[in-house]
Design a protein around this motif. Structure first.
Motif, PDB file in Angstrom:
ATOM      1  N   ILE A  90       0.823  -1.217   0.000  1.00 28.89           N
ATOM      2  CA  ILE A  90       0.000   0.000   0.000  1.00 28.89           C
ATOM      3  C   ILE A  90       0.859   1.270   0.000  1.00 28.89           C
ATOM      4  CG2 ILE A  90      -2.012  -1.045   1.153  1.00 28.89           C
ATOM      5  CD1 ILE A  90      -0.980   0.284   3.786  1.00 28.89           C
ATOM      6  N   ALA A 116       5.977   2.317   2.828  1.00 27.92           N
ATOM      7  CA  ALA A 116       6.243   1.094   3.600  1.00 27.92           C
ATOM      8  C   ALA A 116       6.987   0.134   2.682  1.00 27.92           C
ATOM      9  CB  ALA A 116       4.937   0.459   4.061  1.00 27.92           C
ATOM     10  N   VAL A 117       7.718  -0.802   3.287  1.00 32.06           N
ATOM     11  CA  VAL A 117       8.409  -1.793   2.455  1.00 32.06           C
ATOM     12  C   VAL A 117       8.083  -3.193   2.939  1.00 32.06           C
ATOM     13  CG1 VAL A 117      10.337  -0.265   1.857  1.00 32.06           C
ATOM     14  CG2 VAL A 117      10.519  -1.769   3.873  1.00 32.06           C
ATOM     15  N   GLY A 118       8.320  -4.164   2.056  1.00 31.28           N
ATOM     16  CA  GLY A 118       8.213  -5.563   2.441  1.00 31.28           C
ATOM     17  C   GLY A 118       7.007  -6.263   1.859  1.00 31.28           C
ATOM     18  N   GLY A 119       7.053  -7.576   1.987  1.00 30.81           N
ATOM     19  CA  GLY A 119       5.965  -8.410   1.476  1.00 30.81           C
ATOM     20  C   GLY A 119       6.490  -9.826   1.293  1.00 30.81           C
ATOM     21  N   GLU A 179      13.348  -5.163   4.382  1.00 33.63           N
ATOM     22  CA  GLU A 179      13.512  -4.712   5.759  1.00 33.63           C
ATOM     23  C   GLU A 179      14.992  -4.602   6.129  1.00 33.63           C
ATOM     24  OE1 GLU A 179      11.656  -7.179   4.686  1.00 33.63           O
ATOM     25  OE2 GLU A 179       9.608  -7.052   5.464  1.00 33.63           O
ATOM     26  N   ARG A 211      17.905   3.759   8.211  1.00 34.49           N
ATOM     27  CA  ARG A 211      17.837   4.353   9.553  1.00 34.49           C
ATOM     28  C   ARG A 211      19.233   4.502  10.146  1.00 34.49           C
ATOM     29  NH1 ARG A 211      12.867   0.453  11.760  1.00 34.49           N
ATOM     30  NH2 ARG A 211      11.172   1.539  10.695  1.00 34.49           N
ATOM     31  N   GLY A 261      -3.559   2.063  11.101  1.00 33.17           N
ATOM     32  CA  GLY A 261      -3.514   3.062  10.025  1.00 33.17           C
ATOM     33  C   GLY A 261      -3.560   4.498  10.500  1.00 33.17           C
ATOM     34  N   GLU A 302       7.563   8.087   8.260  1.00 38.53           N
ATOM     35  CA  GLU A 302       6.828   6.968   7.671  1.00 38.53           C
ATOM     36  C   GLU A 302       5.739   6.546   8.639  1.00 38.53           C
ATOM     37  OE1 GLU A 302       8.998   3.239   7.723  1.00 38.53           O
ATOM     38  OE2 GLU A 302      10.393   3.986   9.216  1.00 38.53           O
ATOM     39  N   PRO A 303       4.674   5.938   8.116  1.00 38.16           N
ATOM     40  CA  PRO A 303       3.680   5.408   9.053  1.00 38.16           C
ATOM     41  C   PRO A 303       4.332   4.295   9.862  1.00 38.16           C
ATOM     42  CG  PRO A 303       3.288   4.583   6.839  1.00 38.16           C
ATOM     43  CD  PRO A 303       4.358   5.626   6.713  1.00 38.16           C
ATOM     44  N   HIS A 344       2.983   1.521  10.495  1.00 31.86           N
ATOM     45  CA  HIS A 344       2.568   0.209   9.976  1.00 31.86           C
ATOM     46  C   HIS A 344       3.379  -0.210   8.757  1.00 31.86           C
ATOM     47  CE1 HIS A 344       0.558   2.107   6.571  1.00 31.86           C
ATOM     48  NE2 HIS A 344      -0.041   2.953   7.410  1.00 31.86           N
ATOM     49  N   SER A 399       3.414  -2.689   4.894  1.00 30.65           N
ATOM     50  CA  SER A 399       2.944  -2.540   3.517  1.00 30.65           C
ATOM     51  C   SER A 399       1.580  -3.190   3.291  1.00 30.65           C
ATOM     52  CB  SER A 399       3.976  -3.148   2.574  1.00 30.65           C
ATOM     53  OG  SER A 399       4.188  -4.502   2.945  1.00 30.65           O
ATOM     54  N   PRO A 452       0.176  -6.001   2.529  1.00 28.08           N
ATOM     55  CA  PRO A 452       0.088  -6.505   1.141  1.00 28.08           C
ATOM     56  C   PRO A 452      -1.318  -6.894   0.703  1.00 28.08           C
ATOM     57  CG  PRO A 452       1.929  -7.517   2.314  1.00 28.08           C
ATOM     58  CD  PRO A 452       1.170  -6.734   3.327  1.00 28.08           C
ATOM     59  N   LYS A 453      -2.114  -7.374   1.658  1.00 27.25           N
ATOM     60  CA  LYS A 453      -3.452  -7.830   1.217  1.00 27.25           C
ATOM     61  C   LYS A 453      -4.340  -6.686   0.727  1.00 27.25           C
ATOM     62  CE  LYS A 453      -5.576  -7.844   5.786  1.00 27.25           C
ATOM     63  NZ  LYS A 453      -5.804  -8.501   7.012  1.00 27.25           N
ATOM     64  N   ASN A 466      -5.994   2.975   5.092  1.00 31.37           N
ATOM     65  CA  ASN A 466      -6.137   4.280   5.734  1.00 31.37           C
ATOM     66  C   ASN A 466      -4.827   5.068   5.530  1.00 31.37           C
ATOM     67  OD1 ASN A 466      -6.406   6.426   7.468  1.00 31.37           O
ATOM     68  ND2 ASN A 466      -7.128   5.221   9.199  1.00 31.37           N
ATOM     69  N   ASP A 520     -11.229   0.785   7.956  1.00 34.02           N
ATOM     70  CA  ASP A 520     -10.695   0.309   9.244  1.00 34.02           C
ATOM     71  C   ASP A 520     -11.259   1.075  10.449  1.00 34.02           C
ATOM     72  OD1 ASP A 520      -9.318   2.499   8.113  1.00 34.02           O
ATOM     73  OD2 ASP A 520      -7.650   2.236   9.494  1.00 34.02           O
TER      74      ASP A 520
HETATM   75  N1  LIG Z   1       8.080   0.555   8.137  1.00 34.79           N
HETATM   76  C1  LIG Z   1       7.794  -0.414   7.293  1.00 34.79           C
HETATM   77  O1  LIG Z   1       8.031  -0.295   6.117  1.00 34.79           O
HETATM   78  C2  LIG Z   1       7.145  -1.650   7.810  1.00 34.79           C
HETATM   79  C3  LIG Z   1       6.540  -1.697   9.061  1.00 34.79           C
HETATM   80  C4  LIG Z   1       5.921  -2.860   9.476  1.00 34.79           C
HETATM   81  C5  LIG Z   1       5.895  -3.959   8.658  1.00 34.79           C
HETATM   82  N2  LIG Z   1       6.508  -3.892   7.445  1.00 34.79           N
HETATM   83  C6  LIG Z   1       6.465  -4.976   6.493  1.00 34.79           C
HETATM   84  O2  LIG Z   1       5.150  -5.009   5.944  1.00 34.79           O
HETATM   85  C7  LIG Z   1       4.801  -6.332   5.553  1.00 34.79           C
HETATM   86  C8  LIG Z   1       3.480  -6.727   6.174  1.00 34.79           C
HETATM   87  O3  LIG Z   1       3.638  -6.853   7.578  1.00 34.79           O
HETATM   88  P1  LIG Z   1       2.478  -7.037   8.634  1.00 34.79           P
HETATM   89  O4  LIG Z   1       1.303  -7.612   7.944  1.00 34.79           O
HETATM   90  O5  LIG Z   1       3.028  -7.726   9.783  1.00 34.79           O
HETATM   91  O6  LIG Z   1       2.164  -5.570   9.135  1.00 34.79           O
HETATM   92  P2  LIG Z   1       1.280  -4.422   8.504  1.00 34.79           P
HETATM   93  O7  LIG Z   1       1.492  -3.253   9.356  1.00 34.79           O
HETATM   94  O8  LIG Z   1       1.546  -4.256   7.057  1.00 34.79           O
HETATM   95  O9  LIG Z   1      -0.210  -4.941   8.685  1.00 34.79           O
HETATM   96  C9  LIG Z   1      -0.740  -5.354   9.932  1.00 34.79           C
HETATM   97  C10 LIG Z   1      -2.273  -5.305   9.885  1.00 34.79           C
HETATM   98  O10 LIG Z   1      -2.714  -3.964   9.878  1.00 34.79           O
HETATM   99  C11 LIG Z   1      -3.435  -3.667   8.710  1.00 34.79           C
HETATM  100  N3  LIG Z   1      -3.017  -2.357   8.245  1.00 34.79           N
HETATM  101  C12 LIG Z   1      -1.754  -1.886   8.181  1.00 34.79           C
HETATM  102  N4  LIG Z   1      -1.728  -0.652   7.707  1.00 34.79           N
HETATM  103  C13 LIG Z   1      -3.008  -0.306   7.457  1.00 34.79           C
HETATM  104  C14 LIG Z   1      -3.627   0.864   6.936  1.00 34.79           C
HETATM  105  N5  LIG Z   1      -2.926   1.942   6.579  1.00 34.79           N
HETATM  106  N6  LIG Z   1      -4.964   0.880   6.798  1.00 34.79           N
HETATM  107  C15 LIG Z   1      -5.706  -0.180   7.165  1.00 34.79           C
HETATM  108  N7  LIG Z   1      -5.171  -1.316   7.664  1.00 34.79           N
HETATM  109  C16 LIG Z   1      -3.832  -1.378   7.802  1.00 34.79           C
HETATM  110  C17 LIG Z   1      -3.009  -4.746   7.726  1.00 34.79           C
HETATM  111  O11 LIG Z   1      -3.927  -4.986   6.710  1.00 34.79           O
HETATM  112  C18 LIG Z   1      -2.846  -5.941   8.642  1.00 34.79           C
HETATM  113  O12 LIG Z   1      -4.087  -6.502   8.935  1.00 34.79           O
HETATM  114  C19 LIG Z   1       5.973  -7.190   6.018  1.00 34.79           C
HETATM  115  O13 LIG Z   1       6.822  -7.394   4.939  1.00 34.79           O
HETATM  116  C20 LIG Z   1       6.656  -6.343   7.079  1.00 34.79           C
HETATM  117  O14 LIG Z   1       8.014  -6.628   7.233  1.00 34.79           O
HETATM  118  C21 LIG Z   1       7.114  -2.757   7.006  1.00 34.79           C
END
Ligand SMILES: NC(=O)c1ccc[n+]([C@@H]2O[C@H](COP(=O)([O-])OP(=O)(O)OC[C@H]3O[C@@H](n4cnc5c(N)ncnc54)[C@H](O)[C@@H]3O)[C@@H](O)[C@H]2O)c1
Ligand SMILES: CC(C)[C@H](C(=O)O)[C@@H](O)C(=O)O
Ligand SMILES: [Mg+2]
Length: 523
Positions: free
Chosen positions: A178, A238-241, A254, A262, A427, A442-443, A445, A447, A449-450, A458, A498
């Protein structure tokens, strides 16, 4: 600009020698000059004049030699304004240059007597004689001259204009999942701020994370790093997946991009504010009374600890495997993050909680020793410590007991995600990574992916990270506040999925960004 005080009357052709006699021109110290202001016209003027008082003189005030010392001595004597039938041209210009308001009005000079209470509106040129209940009009000063006065003189005026003109360079790294769609919304907000407040932001995009790996074979390409180094601040999505999770560690988004970024930028402090917006008290999964009005700042150490200690994977002779992650902290690393936490708390509700595992970990024991010692330097700040397991429980039981939480890298990662849910959604949780020359925003949270490409994420955490960028990297408090206020307003009507509640309007990622930007522009 409202100016008010008692009138001191002088005749025609008061020259600069009468305003500040030549015998005192061996100094340019304004305070020294002020002591002799008007001495050759009225020997005791400098002793009698009170802050705010007004000089009222006949024609040709400030004639004679063209010295700036004259208006300086008047200004620093406390005189708020000079009203005359006319001014010598060079005095007129010098007065503006040093920020002394002056107004030309024959009717005011004729109407005002010595000792009358006078109030002046320099913008409109309206002069009120409070004692006599009369109003006079002065020649209106051109707007740019008024701006010079308002800035306190020409030097400040030029400096302010140069500040406004500065081009701020922002590196934009959308990343994966996202990331691109939420970053786009933060850019809308920042562009609205630029338009509304007259700033110039230059946005330059670059690849990071999985997107960069797919394009050029590395998650943190040299061009991206170079762009970061040459920018004033960085905005990251955000990065990763899953797609990249099994790559060699140094090529994963990551460990190959985010953590090096960082570390290389020296961003040892990660600020994650968990704030419950008034409209969102019902959006949390916790009872509204538990979270209403919540405002916690998680201060996470970001470039040390388990994340950066030595890591090993060893194949043992018996065919099994031994893995090691090392948790290392030095005194300096602990002191600098704790210092920042205390300083932040001093501007907030004055409470710092150190979260650790000092009953088990040697590193935590030392954190406690160092931070408790530092707490003694801040007698106004309440300091307590809490084991991380208890802190996790307290965060959902009674979150409002916290103000600033300071903790290590690993605990900070976990507790900040937990704190985010108090605000309604992950979010909503913005972040600022600071401590080096260039901040990264950065937020909190990932990426998600779903949701990638579905436009249902959000974007507010990213938008609010943009506000933190303005506050911490550009020192733009009112601009940051404009974003926060816009979000507060928009949340009263519009929601992403959300944080959706009955009776409100469901919007997608783009629409939420649009509503926030419109609100910023509406001011
Ligand atoms: N700073 C970063 O770039 C960062 C931070 C955390 C995780 N990651 C990476 O992201 C990937 C997914 O990780 P994860 O699933 O554990 O964490 P995630 O934060 O991507 O998601 C966790 C949960 O929160 C929901 N969510 C997250 N952001 C949202 C938003 N803006 N609006 C609505 N719902 C939101 C997701 O759908 C999921 O259900 C992994 O590759 C992880 O390493 C990257
Ligand atoms: C993606 C990951 C490396 C990162 C972290 O643990 O710092 C993330 O969870 C975060 O909170 O920013
Ligand atoms: Mg995290």
């Amino acid at each position: 600009m409202g100016l008010k005080g008692k009138a001191w009357k002088f005749g025609a052709d008061i020259d600069t020698d009468a305003i500040i006699p030549a015998r005192y021109l061996n100094t340019s110290d304004p305070v020294e000059l002020a002591k002799h202001c008007m001495e050759d016209a009225d020997t005791s003027f400098a002793q009698k004049v009170q802050p705010g008082d007004v000089i009222v003189a006949d024609k040709n005030f400030g004639c004679g030699s063209s010295r700036e010392h004259a208006p300086i001595s008047i200004k620093y004597a406390g005189v708020s304004c000079v009203i005359a039938k006319s001014f010598a041209r060079i005095f007129y210009r010098n007065a503006f240059n040093i920020g002394l308001p002056i107004l030309e009005s024959t009717e005011a000079v004729e109407g005002i007597d010595e000792g009358n209470e006078v109030s002046v509106n320099a913008e409109t040129g309206t002069i009120t004689n409070v004692t006599k209940g009369e109003t006079y009009q002065a020649t209106v000063v051109p707007p740019f001259m008024q701006q010079i006065i308002a800035a306190g003189g020409l030097i400040n005026y030029v400096a302010e204009r140069m500040k406004v003109k500065k081009m701020y360079k922002i590196a934009v790294l959308p990343g994966d999942g996202i990331g691109p769609e939420i970053t786009e919304q933060a850019l809308k907000a920042l562009k609205a701020v630029a338009e509304h407040f007259g700033h110039e932001f230059q946005f330059t995009e670059a690849l990071v994370g999985g997107a960069a790996y797919d394009a050029v074979g590395h998650p943190l390409p040299k061009e991206t790093l170079d762009l970061c180094y040459s920018s004033d601040a960085i905005l990251l999505g955000a990065v990763g997946g899953d797609k990249w999770a099994d790559l060699p560690p140094e090529l994963t988004p990551e460990r190959g991009a985010l953590l090096p970024l960082r570390k290389l930028l020296g961003l040892y402090a990660n600020l994650r504010p968990a704030v419950v917006f008034p409209a969102l008290a019902n959006a949390s999964t916790l009872k509204p009374e538990v979270v209403e009005g919540l405002d916690i700042m998680v201060v996470r150490e970001l470039t040390g600890g388990l994340y950066f200690g030595e890591k090993k994977r060893e194949d043992l002779p018996d065919g099994t495997v031994r893995v090691t992650d090392t948790l290392v902290y030095t005194t300096e690393e602990i002191v600098r993050i704790a210092r920042l936490a205390f300083e932040l708390a001093a501007k907030r509700r004055k409470k710092v909680t150190l979260v650790d595992k000092a009953n088990v970990l040697e590193s935590s024991r030392y954190w406690r020793e160092v931070v408790a010692n530092m707490a003694a330097e801040y007698p106004d700040i309440e300091f307590n410590t809490m084991y991380v397991d208890n802190a996790a429980m307290q965060l959902v039981k009674m979150p409002k007991q916290f103000d600033v939480i300071v903790t290590d890298n690993m605990f900070g990662d976990i507790l900040s995600d937990q704190a985010s849910q108090l605000t309604g959604s992950l979010g909503m949780l913005a972040s600022a990574s600071i401590g080096g020359k260039i901040g990264l925003y950065e937020p909190s949270h990932g990426s998600a992916p779903k949701y990638a490409g579905l436009k249902r994420a959000n974007p507010i955490a990213t938008v609010m990270s943009g506000a933190m960028l303005l506050r911490y990297s550009f020192d733009m408090e009112k601009e940051a506040k404009a974003i926060e206020d816009a979000v507060t307003e928009v949340l009263k009507k519009y929601r992403t999925r959300d944080i959706m509640e009955e009776g409100l309007q469901l919007v997608n990622t783009d629409e939420m960004g649009d509503r926030i930007a419109e609100q910023i522009l509406a001011g």
